[in-house]
Design a protein around this motif. Structure first.
Motif, short mmCIF file in Angstrom:
data_model
loop_
_atom_site.label_atom_id
_atom_site.label_comp_id
_atom_site.label_asym_id
_atom_site.label_seq_id
_atom_site.Cartn_x
_atom_site.Cartn_y
_atom_site.Cartn_z
N VAL A 56 0.84 -1.20 0.00
CA VAL A 56 0.00 0.00 0.00
C VAL A 56 0.89 1.26 0.00
CG1 VAL A 56 -0.28 0.34 2.50
CG2 VAL A 56 -2.18 0.87 0.97
N PRO A 57 0.49 2.30 -0.76
CA PRO A 57 1.29 3.54 -0.70
C PRO A 57 0.99 4.33 0.57
CG PRO A 57 -0.58 3.81 -2.18
CD PRO A 57 -0.62 2.39 -1.70
N THR A 58 1.96 5.09 1.01
CA THR A 58 1.73 5.97 2.16
C THR A 58 0.76 7.07 1.73
OG1 THR A 58 3.98 5.58 2.88
CG2 THR A 58 2.85 7.47 3.85
N SER A 59 -0.19 7.35 2.61
CA SER A 59 -1.18 8.37 2.29
C SER A 59 -0.49 9.71 2.00
CB SER A 59 -2.16 8.53 3.45
OG SER A 59 -2.94 9.67 3.26
N ILE A 110 5.10 8.20 7.10
CA ILE A 110 5.09 6.74 7.20
C ILE A 110 4.32 6.25 8.43
CG2 ILE A 110 7.28 6.58 8.48
CD1 ILE A 110 6.73 4.29 5.59
N ALA A 111 4.29 7.04 9.48
CA ALA A 111 3.60 6.63 10.72
C ALA A 111 2.12 6.40 10.47
CB ALA A 111 3.79 7.68 11.80
N GLN A 112 1.62 6.95 9.36
CA GLN A 112 0.20 6.77 9.03
C GLN A 112 -0.15 5.29 8.91
OE1 GLN A 112 -0.37 6.08 5.35
NE2 GLN A 112 -2.49 5.56 5.85
N ARG A 113 0.84 4.46 8.52
CA ARG A 113 0.57 3.04 8.30
C ARG A 113 0.17 2.29 9.58
NH1 ARG A 113 3.65 1.05 3.24
NH2 ARG A 113 4.09 3.03 2.26
N ILE A 114 0.46 2.87 10.73
CA ILE A 114 0.09 2.20 11.98
C ILE A 114 -1.43 2.08 12.09
CG2 ILE A 114 -0.22 4.06 13.67
CD1 ILE A 114 1.81 2.56 15.44
N PHE A 115 -2.12 2.94 11.35
CA PHE A 115 -3.58 2.94 11.35
C PHE A 115 -4.14 1.57 10.94
CE2 PHE A 115 -6.34 3.10 7.59
CZ PHE A 115 -7.57 3.42 8.11
N TYR A 116 -3.41 0.85 10.04
CA TYR A 116 -3.89 -0.47 9.60
C TYR A 116 -3.85 -1.50 10.72
CZ TYR A 116 -3.24 1.64 5.05
OH TYR A 116 -3.31 2.49 3.99
N GLY A 144 -3.46 -1.26 21.75
CA GLY A 144 -4.09 -0.15 21.05
C GLY A 144 -3.69 1.19 21.65
N LEU A 145 -3.61 1.26 22.98
CA LEU A 145 -3.18 2.50 23.63
C LEU A 145 -1.74 2.82 23.24
CD1 LEU A 145 -4.70 2.11 27.22
CD2 LEU A 145 -5.30 3.86 25.56
N VAL A 146 -0.89 1.77 23.20
CA VAL A 146 0.52 1.97 22.87
C VAL A 146 0.68 2.43 21.42
CG1 VAL A 146 2.76 0.83 22.63
CG2 VAL A 146 1.33 0.35 24.62
N THR A 147 0.00 1.75 20.48
CA THR A 147 0.12 2.16 19.08
C THR A 147 -0.44 3.57 18.89
OG1 THR A 147 -1.98 1.10 18.55
CG2 THR A 147 0.01 -0.17 18.08
N GLY A 148 -1.49 3.90 19.63
CA GLY A 148 -2.06 5.25 19.54
C GLY A 148 -1.06 6.30 19.97
N VAL A 149 -0.36 6.02 21.08
CA VAL A 149 0.63 6.96 21.60
C VAL A 149 1.77 7.13 20.59
CG1 VAL A 149 2.42 7.21 23.36
CG2 VAL A 149 0.09 6.69 24.04
N ILE A 150 2.21 6.01 19.99
CA ILE A 150 3.30 6.06 19.01
C ILE A 150 2.89 6.90 17.80
CG2 ILE A 150 4.66 4.66 17.38
CD1 ILE A 150 4.47 2.38 19.44
N TRP A 151 1.62 6.73 17.38
CA TRP A 151 1.13 7.47 16.22
C TRP A 151 0.92 8.95 16.53
CZ3 TRP A 151 -3.48 10.07 15.47
CH2 TRP A 151 -3.73 10.48 14.16
#
Lengths: 226, 226
Positions: free
Chosen positions: B30-33, B40-46, B95-102
């Motif tokens: 998938v391309p980065t939005s 690139i951090a946008q990909r954590i959304f998946y 989920g809390l951890v990935t949210g904080v990273i994003w």
């Protein structure tokens, strides 16, 4: 509610009030604790004339929240220590009546403590007394919500190991929404905002009160039985 | 051999390949939005959104299991609720951890008191209480106590969400369904991961409930010997 049940609830409340009047276990400890919390916050936050209105609502509600935790815990520990809870369970009383009895008892103790703390708080922070009735109303409504979940959770916590720490762990996350609403509306009053601006917060406090009183009175039987 | 064992194998194989393919899609395909500021951090959304989907699926099962347990009194329902709560809590934590990273690259802050974030955190705390009560309550009452907490916690989470929404909001609004929100390849990757995580959740639920049933059986057998 039928008349007989009201009598039962009043008898239960009477028992709690009488015990408290003789021992003053809850009132003295909770009162001193709440006062100390205000004191500690005054040193920690250093409220000056210009910042008082910003920190005062938070100070007040932290003090009342922790005082509540302490008071609710005491009320059931007493029942447990003297095997009073077993006695109550053997009484021909509906579980709901038991819940309402304990709730009203807790409410009375909390309101007595708050009625003394609130003027002292206003004096210590030099807040104008014209705001007192508004804040008192918010305190009354919020305490109702605190007591509704506090009574349920303290009946639960008293039966667990590490019961002193279980009650705050259960109680504090659940009261987050009503705490926000209480702090916001208290802050609004102290800033002299219009009541219309705070209406949604007051509605939220009322919604919390009603939802958790109804649900807790129903769930209480599962906590005391088994 | 235990009945349903082969189904577990199928689910395990499916989860493995789906999650592996999901990784490939997210990192290679998938391309980065182009519209997102965080790069690139946008990909954590998946991962982030499917994680939360599974977390809430878990808590939903816990709520339904708890209500049914209190209504029917069969341990099976409480076991289901407990296993779902465990899995839900693990996913909430991640989920809390990935949210904080994003949040750091996207918002330039680690954490904010936004409705979704705060509600998630409060729910996390409530379920910590759920597990503590289970561990600390007498065995005869642990199931009742935990069910009551789950019901109160679920109701509370709605009020928390409302309270914080009136207070402040920052979390990005859902993009799916809004015109031009997501590129088709991004939507595909997202839905693929959502499906992969859901299959993984079902696998975890099956493994955990089987394990729980075995644990209960061991306890039952050991008590019979006494």
């Amino acid at each position: 509610m039928v008349k007989g049940q009201n009598n039962k609830i009043l008898t239960l409340v009477g028992k709690d009030v009488l015990t408290e009047a003789r021992t003053r276990d809850v009132l003295t400890t909770v009162f001193i604790f709440a006062l100390l919390t205000v004191l500690v916050f005054s040193f920690a936050m250093e409220p000056k004339a210009e910042t008082t209105v910003m920190v005062a609502p938070g100070m007040l509600w932290v003090a009342f929240t922790f005082a509540g935790v302490l008071g609710f815990a005491r009320s059931f520990i007493q029942e447990k220590e003297h095997a009073c809870l077993d006695g109550l369970m053997l009484c021909p009383v509906e579980r709901e009546a038991l819940y309402w009895g304990k709730l009203i008892g807790n409410l009375i103790f909390m309101l007595v403590v708050e009625a003394i703390i609130l003027p002292v708080f206003f004096i210590l922070l030099n807040l104008p007394f014209s705001f007192l009735p508004g804040v008192a109303l918010i305190v009354l409504l919020t305490t109702l919500g605190f007591v509704s979940v506090g009574t349920l959770f303290s009946a639960m916590a008293v039966n667990t190991r590490a019961r002193d720490i279980m009650l705050p762990i259960l109680f504090l996350p659940v009261v987050v929404p009503i705490l926000i609403a209480a702090v916001q509306s208290t802050g609004g009053i102290l800033k002299g905002s219009d009541w219309n601006e705070m209406l949604s917060w007051v509605e939220m406090i009322l919604a919390f009160d009603v939802i958790f009183m109804v649900v807790s009175s129903f769930l209480f039987r599962f906590v005391v039985e088994g | 051999m235990r009945k349903g064992y082969s189904w577990d194998n199928v689910l395990f194989a499916a989860s493995f390949f789906l999650l592996a393919a999901g990784l490939y899609l997210v990192f290679m395909w998938v391309p980065t939005s182009a519209t997102s500021l965080e790069g690139i951090a946008q990909r954590i959304f998946y991962f982030h959104v499917p994680l939360w989907w599974v977390a809430f699926l878990g808590y939903l099962v816990t709520f339904v299991g708890s209500v049914t347990y209190l209504a029917k009194g069969t341990d099976k329902w409480d076991n289901l609720a407990f296993c779902a709560a465990e899995i839900g809590s693990v996913f909430v934590t991640i989920g809390l951890v990935t949210g904080v990273i994003w949040a750091k690259p996207a918002w330039d802050i680690w954490w904010t008191w936004d409705p979704r974030l705060t509600t998630a955190l409060v729910l996390w705390f409530i379920y910590i209480g759920y597990f503590l009560v289970r561990a600390y309550a007498p065995p005869s009452q642990a199931r009742n106590f935990a069910s009551v907490i789950s019901i109160i916690g679920t109701l509370d989470s709605f009020i928390v969400f409302m309270a914080i929404r009136w207070w402040r909001t920052q979390h990005p609004a859902p993009l799916i369904g809004t015109e031009g929100g997501l590129d088709p390849s991004m939507l595909f990757t997202f839905l693929f991961n959502l499906a992969a995580f859901t299959v993984f959740f079902i696998l975890l639920m099956r493994v955990r409930t089987t394990l729980k049933a075995t644990q209960d059986e061991v306890i039952r057998l050991s008590q019979r010997d006494d």
